[in-house]
Enzyme design. Structure first.
Site, PDB file in Angstrom:
ATOM      1  N   ARG A  97      -5.116   1.035  -0.688  1.00  0.00           N
ATOM      2  CA  ARG A  97      -4.109  -0.017  -0.572  1.00  0.00           C
ATOM      3  C   ARG A  97      -4.793  -1.357  -0.272  1.00  0.00           C
ATOM      4  NH1 ARG A  97       1.097  -1.213  -1.847  1.00  0.00           N
ATOM      5  NH2 ARG A  97       2.397  -1.860  -0.116  1.00  0.00           N
ATOM      6  N   THR A 372       3.682  -1.413 -10.523  1.00  0.00           N
ATOM      7  CA  THR A 372       3.213  -0.101 -10.118  1.00  0.00           C
ATOM      8  C   THR A 372       3.263   0.863 -11.303  1.00  0.00           C
ATOM      9  OG1 THR A 372       4.172  -0.642  -8.025  1.00  0.00           O
ATOM     10  CG2 THR A 372       3.669   1.701  -8.408  1.00  0.00           C
ATOM     11  N   ASP A 414       4.977  -7.083   0.354  1.00  0.00           N
ATOM     12  CA  ASP A 414       5.401  -5.792   0.923  1.00  0.00           C
ATOM     13  C   ASP A 414       5.396  -5.812   2.453  1.00  0.00           C
ATOM     14  OD1 ASP A 414       6.098  -4.440  -1.341  1.00  0.00           O
ATOM     15  OD2 ASP A 414       4.271  -3.263  -1.493  1.00  0.00           O
ATOM     16  N   SER A 444       6.084   2.079  -0.505  1.00  0.00           N
ATOM     17  CA  SER A 444       7.011   3.183  -0.806  1.00  0.00           C
ATOM     18  C   SER A 444       6.384   4.174  -1.781  1.00  0.00           C
ATOM     19  CB  SER A 444       8.293   2.636  -1.448  1.00  0.00           C
ATOM     20  OG  SER A 444       8.909   1.708  -0.606  1.00  0.00           O
ATOM     21  N   GLY A 464       8.492   1.693  -9.001  1.00  0.00           N
ATOM     22  CA  GLY A 464       9.888   1.317  -8.798  1.00  0.00           C
ATOM     23  C   GLY A 464      10.190   0.729  -7.429  1.00  0.00           C
ATOM     24  N   GLY A 465       9.141   0.229  -6.725  1.00  0.00           N
ATOM     25  CA  GLY A 465       9.401  -0.396  -5.424  1.00  0.00           C
ATOM     26  C   GLY A 465      10.122   0.582  -4.509  1.00  0.00           C
TER      27      GLY A 465
HETATM   28  O1  DON Z   1       3.842  -0.328  -2.539  1.00  0.00           O
HETATM   29  C1  DON Z   1       5.010  -0.501  -2.844  1.00  0.00           C
HETATM   30  O2  DON Z   1       5.921   0.132  -2.366  1.00  0.00           O
HETATM   31  C2  DON Z   1       5.334  -1.527  -3.922  1.00  0.00           C
HETATM   32  N1  DON Z   1       4.310  -2.531  -3.967  1.00  0.00           N
HETATM   33  C3  DON Z   1       5.483  -0.823  -5.240  1.00  0.00           C
HETATM   34  C4  DON Z   1       5.839  -1.772  -6.354  1.00  0.00           C
HETATM   35  C5  DON Z   1       6.440  -1.117  -7.512  1.00  0.00           C
HETATM   36  O3  DON Z   1       6.653   0.061  -7.550  1.00  0.00           O
HETATM   37  C6  DON Z   1       6.834  -2.007  -8.633  1.00  0.00           C
HETATM   38  N2  DON Z   1       7.127  -1.225  -9.780  1.00  0.00           N
HETATM   39  N3  DON Z   1       7.987  -1.115 -10.488  1.00  0.00           N
END
Ligand code: DON
Length: 562
Positions: A97, A372, A414, A444, A464-465
């Protein structure tokens, strides 16, 4: 009146939109498989395994290939998480990360009145955390790799240098972001060489090829030191960013103990903090276990209601209790304690929605000590990798490191930039996820592996955040509880609740019109979302030992193997 209009809108869209079959069986292979967001990246991974590489070798090659062919999320300027399960049962979790630069501070996105400066943590140079991907791949290779490092990076170098054809979806995304690429870069990047990209156009990334060649030849030093590090620091100076030479030299990914839990006969292996994914997924599954969803039926009213209410409570815990464990005492054991998890449902009513304002984070036993993209891989020995990697938003901060040809992440968004202030996914947080120098922002991402009776059973994950956790949760239920094939489980429309804001997002076909009405009458503010939720790539080990891929039809995703 508003409700009637909304329902009419839903009805029209339900009738008009695509339907993916729930009973569709995906690609089946005898031995090995890669499922990723791009056919060329899946092909690179399969090729590495044909050359005798294991699943981790393939993962490294796929990660670098995605950085070229899927720049929306594939990256060397971002970070991610990887769950590994070797065939002998060993499990591992790699945290690569991003982290906050040393010059970051709690209020860095606030103006003099303490108000959040819109967009500052989302786009541009200040949005970027210190990238972790290259170090992560080096560590994964040191511990588990079998083929020489150079052979794993080389396919990406070749794709960048020779160019590759754009898919229709990728051409569209490049076109949509042209203005951003111009706005956030002082030197126009390769992505604006044409202002109207078309399917089949060849994208050549010369600077990226040079950077990847340095990584191929020098490993970690090819990115965190020397010319690449110098270009990143120059880019920061030009654009007002704060990542320094020392931040880059000091970055280290971390091996962590995976989070594990059970769901019926299955063992769930997933990502610990600084991701919230593993804890939240295991809490959701533990709640679900007590209810007969198989008898209630897939997306029936009682099933959907239960799942939404579980999500409401689990995401409330996420907002209060989860953050980087090096900076905040995350009560991991308390949150995973089965009695605690069950106690969270004490206020559950089978008849009506609970108001999110009446649900706050629980009080688990305290800390007891110390765009992501996801890909899933299984090799012919049965080793498995589940990895989710990200720039955060599509194309991250939109900032290219000039001369080095790659995009930087916008992972700083984030963090909780101010207590209670929602990030771009609407997630709120507080102390646990406040900005501190060197801290890793809460995620997430939920790369997950499931075992059944001690054997590998499923490899699964999603972008997908905030919707990642619920997408993975629903895919697992679709297979285990509702008996869908892997592909059908991935196809199935999804819905999502995250406590705040108090509403349910759904893909159009997640419910019938009658079900939408019933859910509203129970008090659930279900709003069909234009577009899609999650993009799951998964592999299921079938009873005969063959592998079934679930490649998400929401993107260009593809399962390739042998
Ligand atoms: O780490 C996370 O939870 C976010 N940065 C993920 C971002 C994400 O999944 C965007 N994609 N569609």
């Amino acid at each position: 009146m508003m409700r009637i209009l909304l329902l009419l809108f839903v009805f029209i869209n339900v009738v008009a939109c695509n339907e993916w079959e729930l009973d569709e069986v995906g690609v089946i292979t005898e031995e090995a498989m890669v499922v990723s967001a791009h056919p060329l990246a899946s092909a690179v991974g399969a090729q590495i395994m044909e050359q005798g590489g294991n699943a981790v070798d393939a993962a490294i090659a796929v990660e670098f290939a995605l950085a070229v062919v899927y720049p929306d999320a594939g990256n060397i300027g971002g970070g991610g998480f990887m769950i590994i399960r070797m065939d002998d049962g060993r499990i591992d979790a790699l945290d690569y990360r991003e982290e906050a630069p040393a010059a970051a501070s709690r209020d860095m996105y606030l103006d003099e009145n303490g108000e959040v400066i819109e967009g500052l943590s989302v786009s541009g140079h200040l949005a970027a955390g210190v990238p972790g991907t290259v170090d992560g791949m080096v560590r994964a290779h040191e511990k588990y790799g079998t083929l020489p490092w150079e052979e794993l990076v080389e396919p990406a170098v070749r794709l960048a240098a020779q160019g590759f054809p754009l898919t229709e979806k990728e051409a569209e995304k490049l076109n949509e972001h042209q203005e951003d690429f111009l706005e956030y870069n002082t030197v126009p990047p390769d992505f604006v060489l044409k202002d109207e990209w078309e399917e089949g156009d060849t994208l050549v990334l010369e600077d990226m090829a040079r950077t990847l060649a340095l990584i191929r030849d020098k490993g970690r030093a090819g990115f965190y030191e020397g010319p690449t590090a110098a270009l990143i620091v120059e880019e920061m100076e030009r654009g007002g960013g704060i990542i320094s030479k020392e931040d880059l030299a000091g970055y280290r990914s971390i091996w962590r103990e995976p989070i594990t839990g059970t769901f019926g006969d299955y063992r769930v292996i997933s990502m610990p903090p600084p991701s919230s994914g593993g804890i939240a997924l295991i809490q959701l599954l533990a709640i679900t276990e007590d209810y007969p969803l198989d008898q209630w039926g897939w997306h029936s009213i009682p099933s959907a209601h239960l799942m939404i209410e579980a999500e409401r409570r689990v995401y409330a815990d996420r907002a209060a209790h989860l953050g980087d464990p090096a900076y905040y005492d995350v009560p991991v054991q308390g949150l995973l304690n089965i009695n605690y998890i069950k106690s969270r449902m004490a206020s559950f009513s089978p008849e009506e929605a609970t108001d999110s304002d009446e649900v706050s984070a629980g009080d688990p036993a305290p800390y007891e000590g110390p765009n992501t993209t996801h890909y899933s891989i299984v090799d012919s020995e049965g080793n498995a990798v589940s990895a989710t990697t990200t720039l955060n938003s599509t194309f991250g901060s939109k900032v290219f490191v000039d001369g080095a040809g790659f995009l930087l992440n916008n992972e700083m968004n984030d963090f909780s930039v101010k207590p209670g202030y929602p990030n771009q996914y609407g997630l709120v947080g507080g102390e646990a996820n406040a900005i501190e120098p060197g801290k890793r922002m809460l995620s997430s991402m939920t790369p997950t592996i499931l075992e059944k009776e001690g054997e590998l059973y499923m490899v699964v994950g999603s972008p997908g955040g905030s919707t990642i956790i619920t997408s993975v949760y629903q895919t697992i239920l679709n297979v285990i509880v509702h008996d869908f094939p892997m592909q059908g489980a991935v196809n199935a429309p999804r819905f999502h609740h995250q406590w705040k804001p108090d509403g349910v997002l759904s893909e159009w076909r997640a419910f019938s019109l009658g079900e939408y009405i019933k859910l509203w009458l129970m008090g659930h503010r279900v709003v069909p979302k234009p577009g899609t939720i999650g993009r799951v790539d998964a592999i299921l080990v079938r009873p005969d030992g063959r592998l079934e891929g679930g490649a998400d039809p929401r993107g260009d995703d593809m399962a390739i193997g042998f």
